[in-house]
Design a protein around this motif. Sequence first.
Motif, short mmCIF file in Angstrom:
data_model
loop_
_atom_site.label_atom_id
_atom_site.label_comp_id
_atom_site.label_asym_id
_atom_site.label_seq_id
_atom_site.Cartn_x
_atom_site.Cartn_y
_atom_site.Cartn_z
N LYS A 93 42.11 40.39 46.29
CA LYS A 93 41.88 41.97 46.63
C LYS A 93 40.53 41.83 47.63
CE LYS A 93 44.49 44.75 43.37
NZ LYS A 93 44.29 45.67 42.17
N ALA A 94 39.58 41.42 47.17
CA ALA A 94 38.32 41.37 47.49
C ALA A 94 38.67 40.47 48.82
CB ALA A 94 37.14 40.89 46.68
N LEU A 95 39.07 39.17 48.71
CA LEU A 95 39.27 38.38 50.22
C LEU A 95 39.87 38.83 51.04
CD1 LEU A 95 39.65 34.79 48.27
CD2 LEU A 95 37.49 35.77 49.47
N TRP A 103 38.38 30.02 45.28
CA TRP A 103 37.27 30.50 46.00
C TRP A 103 36.71 29.72 47.15
CZ3 TRP A 103 32.06 29.88 46.17
CH2 TRP A 103 31.31 30.92 46.72
N GLY A 157 41.65 40.60 41.09
CA GLY A 157 40.61 40.95 41.85
C GLY A 157 40.08 40.18 42.89
N LEU A 158 40.11 38.51 42.67
CA LEU A 158 39.69 37.78 43.82
C LEU A 158 40.64 38.24 45.18
CD1 LEU A 158 38.02 35.43 44.87
CD2 LEU A 158 39.73 33.96 43.91
N GLY A 173 46.57 41.25 49.86
CA GLY A 173 45.71 41.97 48.87
C GLY A 173 46.67 42.21 47.44
N LYS A 216 36.46 30.03 51.16
CA LYS A 216 35.06 30.12 51.64
C LYS A 216 34.86 29.10 52.82
CE LYS A 216 30.15 29.03 50.57
NZ LYS A 216 29.10 28.50 49.71
N LEU A 273 40.15 42.00 52.00
CA LEU A 273 39.19 43.06 52.89
C LEU A 273 38.36 42.03 53.84
CD1 LEU A 273 38.62 45.61 50.29
CD2 LEU A 273 40.00 45.77 52.04
N GLU A 274 37.78 41.00 52.99
CA GLU A 274 36.63 40.37 53.86
C GLU A 274 37.30 39.57 54.68
OE1 GLU A 274 32.74 37.56 52.79
OE2 GLU A 274 33.80 38.86 51.25
#
Length: 245
Positions: free
Chosen positions: A164-166, A118, A161-162, A233, A122, A168-169
């Motif tokens: 998939k979220a990343l 993460w 889950g991580l 993703g 970031k 998109l973002e």
Amino acid sequence: MTAGRLYKQHILIVGGSSGMGLALAGRALEAGARITVVGRNPAKLETTLAQFEHHPNLEVVAADITDEQSVVSMFERLDRLNHIVSTAADMQRAYGPLADLERTALHRVFASKVFGPWLLAKHGAAKLSDAGSITIVSGIAAYRPLPRGSIVAPANAALEGLVKALALELAPIRVNAVSPGWVDTPIWEDVMGDRKDEALQAMAAKLPVGRIGTGDDVAEMLICAMTNGFVTGTVLHCDGGHRLV
């Protein structure tokens, strides 16, 4: 060849001084990539340099991806990247009966497998081109957990889950996970000790492919994740059919 797409690409490999990360570094160097290997142990990093005979396209950086300031400082030293790969996993005392497991072991596993990637996303996304990628190594424990594995299973499962979220973002940067099955790497010596060979042989007999995985098997899948521009993703499985048995 797929690996040919790595020519002159700059790849950051966290955990590249052993196991799957080391295999990936070797494959990518052969393909003409520029590699930066990141690890916490300076001695291991020096060994990595020596193993590749101080290859001109290989550099090493000592950093702790579980520490945010260390990650920030690392990226400040680096120029543009094409791909970030994390194979890091601190499994010290991560397996055992639930009643005997300590919170410190849980914190180490989640810090290296989840929080560290993460932080890489970031602070590293700004170093990547729009065609770049982030790939995280998860593991079969998310899908076929073992008794005594109540720390490792949820840490690996969290990565689905991580990514998939990343994905998109951070789009259009691609973010994926590669989930290996049982692979013959040094980590098994920490997990199984003297029973390592016996345990790996028993699993090999169960798998549809009839063998345990190698670092090169996973390296090939990591290269696929990096070079296939239409995959994001998702979790790519490299487990010899383990999820079927």
